[in-house]
Each structure stands twice: as C-alpha cells, then as structure tokens.
Design an enzyme around this catalytic site. Structure first.
Site, PDB file in Angstrom:
ATOM      1  N   TYR A   1     -12.378  -2.605  -3.371  1.00 54.30           N
ATOM      2  CA  TYR A   1     -12.860  -2.727  -1.987  1.00 54.30           C
ATOM      3  C   TYR A   1     -14.393  -2.677  -1.904  1.00 54.30           C
ATOM      4  O   TYR A   1     -14.935  -2.376  -0.830  1.00 54.30           O
ATOM      5  CB  TYR A   1     -12.241  -1.638  -1.116  1.00 54.30           C
TER       6      TYR A   1
ATOM      7  N   GLU B   1      -9.431 -11.300  -7.290  1.00 47.11           N
ATOM      8  CA  GLU B   1      -8.567 -10.119  -7.127  1.00 47.11           C
ATOM      9  C   GLU B   1      -7.426 -10.124  -8.146  1.00 47.11           C
ATOM     10  O   GLU B   1      -7.042  -9.075  -8.665  1.00 47.11           O
ATOM     11  CB  GLU B   1      -8.014 -10.071  -5.695  1.00 47.11           C
TER      12      GLU B   1
ATOM     13  N   LYS C   1       0.828  -1.208   0.000  1.00 49.33           N
ATOM     14  CA  LYS C   1       0.000   0.000   0.000  1.00 49.33           C
ATOM     15  C   LYS C   1       0.864   1.260   0.000  1.00 49.33           C
ATOM     16  O   LYS C   1       2.087   1.192   0.237  1.00 49.33           O
ATOM     17  CB  LYS C   1      -0.915  -0.042   1.233  1.00 49.33           C
TER      18      LYS C   1
ATOM     19  N   HIS D   1      -1.890  -5.534   1.567  1.00 50.00           N
ATOM     20  CA  HIS D   1      -3.155  -6.250   1.374  1.00 50.00           C
ATOM     21  C   HIS D   1      -2.812  -7.665   0.945  1.00 50.00           C
ATOM     22  O   HIS D   1      -1.849  -7.875   0.211  1.00 50.00           O
ATOM     23  CB  HIS D   1      -4.001  -5.590   0.268  1.00 50.00           C
TER      24      HIS D   1
ATOM     25  N   ASN E   1      -1.803   0.052   6.832  1.00 44.96           N
ATOM     26  CA  ASN E   1      -1.220  -1.196   7.325  1.00 44.96           C
ATOM     27  C   ASN E   1      -0.374  -1.943   6.288  1.00 44.96           C
ATOM     28  O   ASN E   1      -0.240  -3.161   6.337  1.00 44.96           O
ATOM     29  CB  ASN E   1      -2.300  -2.087   7.949  1.00 44.96           C
TER      30      ASN E   1
HETATM   31  N1  UDP Z   1      -9.585  -0.978   7.614  1.00 46.64           N
HETATM   32  C1  UDP Z   1      -9.604   0.250   8.243  1.00 46.64           C
HETATM   33  N2  UDP Z   1     -10.258   0.357   9.458  1.00 46.64           N
HETATM   34  C2  UDP Z   1     -10.837  -0.713  10.069  1.00 46.64           C
HETATM   35  C3  UDP Z   1     -10.801  -1.960   9.409  1.00 46.64           C
HETATM   36  C4  UDP Z   1     -10.164  -2.060   8.191  1.00 46.64           C
HETATM   37  O1  UDP Z   1      -9.077   1.220   7.734  1.00 46.64           O
HETATM   38  O2  UDP Z   1     -11.396  -0.557  11.151  1.00 46.64           O
HETATM   39  C5  UDP Z   1      -8.909  -1.071   6.310  1.00 46.64           C
HETATM   40  C6  UDP Z   1      -7.514  -1.670   6.466  1.00 46.64           C
HETATM   41  O3  UDP Z   1      -6.645  -1.004   5.571  1.00 46.64           O
HETATM   42  C7  UDP Z   1      -7.711  -3.109   6.028  1.00 46.64           C
HETATM   43  C8  UDP Z   1      -8.779  -2.951   4.945  1.00 46.64           C
HETATM   44  O4  UDP Z   1      -9.634  -1.923   5.435  1.00 46.64           O
HETATM   45  O5  UDP Z   1      -6.517  -3.678   5.570  1.00 46.64           O
HETATM   46  C9  UDP Z   1      -9.596  -4.180   4.655  1.00 46.64           C
HETATM   47  O6  UDP Z   1     -10.129  -4.669   5.873  1.00 46.64           O
HETATM   48  P1  UDP Z   1     -10.142  -6.227   6.198  1.00 46.64           P
HETATM   49  O7  UDP Z   1     -11.003  -6.396   7.402  1.00 46.64           O
HETATM   50  O8  UDP Z   1     -10.512  -6.980   4.957  1.00 46.64           O
HETATM   51  O9  UDP Z   1      -8.635  -6.523   6.645  1.00 46.64           O
HETATM   52  P2  UDP Z   1      -7.406  -7.255   5.939  1.00 46.64           P
HETATM   53  O10 UDP Z   1      -7.950  -8.403   5.134  1.00 46.64           O
HETATM   54  O11 UDP Z   1      -6.709  -6.233   5.075  1.00 46.64           O
HETATM   55  O12 UDP Z   1      -6.526  -7.701   7.088  1.00 46.64           O
END
Ligand code: UDP
Length: 140
Positions: A51, A128, A11, A117, A114
């Site tokens: 997303y 994807e 990211k 992805h 974070n």
């Molecule tokens: N995210 C966020 N706030 C939250 C939860 C998720 O900004 O409270 C963002 C974060 O960047 C995350 C992405 O949304 O990586 C997708 O969320 P998911 O729950 O699918 O997590 P991941 O699969 O990336 O661990």
C-alpha cells in the site's frame, strides 16, 4: 475483449466472516478463474510495501494494521477484461455506496474493512501480481 490477469485479495474481515467460498464463487460465475491462490499472514513490511502509494494518506496506519490483523487470501484472477470485471464485482470502496449485489455491498462492514482488494489498472495488476507471486506459481 482481452484476456487479462488481476490481483485479488480477500481481506482479514472476509476470512473472519467465513465468506472465502462465496467471494470466489462470484469470480468463477463471471468467468474470472483463480490461476494462483495462497492463504498468507502478511508482515507489516509486506502490507506497507503493498500500500506504499497510500503512505501519505491519513488512513495508511490503520489500513496496514487491519491488513495484518489476520491472514488474507491472495489470488490471481484471469479472464476477459479481468481488471474491470473484478472491480465491477467488488463495488465501490465504501460499502454504503456500493451497488446492490456487489461483494462489498453484501459482505463488507465499513470503508476500512471492505472485504476485498482488486487492482485498479492493468499496469498496477502486473506490479501487484509480481509483488506476491512468482510466474511458476501461476497455473493458467
Ligand atoms: N481506505 C480506508 N479509508 C478511506 C479510503 C480507503 O480505510 O477513507 C482503505 C480501504 O480499505 C481501501 C484501501 O484503503 O480498500 C485502498 O483505497 P483505494 O482508494 O485504493 O480503494 P479501493 O481501490 O480498494 O476501492
């Protein structure tokens, strides 16, 4: 053990903090081979589409803004149990909760920035990968 493919994205925060090489090294060290790689500035429509599953979530707007705040590295990783292996290397969504030694624990600033992805299932990985790459761009 099955050879799988998964989609990985480094990211915008990962590019701003110059950890592309370190992140890719972690994949390679664990047998996840990049078989397609592209540096790309996502458009708003591309980020929203990617997303779309999170469209109703409160963080959706900020997530899309963040994902288009700079270029990303799009990658297809191939290896044994690639989907789960990549998720293990990434660590929990919130870097504060991520296990020591994971990419998010070591490089991410916050739950919304974070660093990486990774597809969370084989079915999502297929969708994807197809969202960003044509078969002819994948070199296994
Ligand atoms: N995210 C966020 N706030 C939250 C939860 C998720 O900004 O409270 C963002 C974060 O960047 C995350 C992405 O949304 O990586 C997708 O969320 P998911 O729950 O699918 O997590 P991941 O699969 O990336 O661990």
């Amino acid at each position: 053990m099955a050879i799988e493919r998964t989609l990985s994205i480094i990211k915008p925060d990962g590019l701003k903090s110059h950890v592309i090489g370190k992140v890719i090294s972690r994949f390679e060290e664990k047998g996840l081979t990049p078989v397609a790689i592209r540096l790309q500035q996502l458009s708003q429509a591309e980020a929203e589409g990617f997303y779309a599953v999170h469209k109703a979530r409160p963080f959706f707007k900020d997530l899309v803004s963040f994902m288009i705040s700079g270029p990303v590295v799009l990658m297809v990783l191939q290896g044994e149990n690639a989907v789960l292996a990549n998720r293990d290397l990434m660590g929990a969504t919130d870097p504060k909760k991520a296990d020591k030694g994971t990419i998010r624990a070591d490089f991410a600033k916050s739950i919304d920035q974070n660093t990486v992805h990774g597809s969370d299932s084989l079915e999502n990985a297929k969708n994807e990968i197809a969202y960003f790459f044509r078969e002819t761009e994948i070199h296994a």
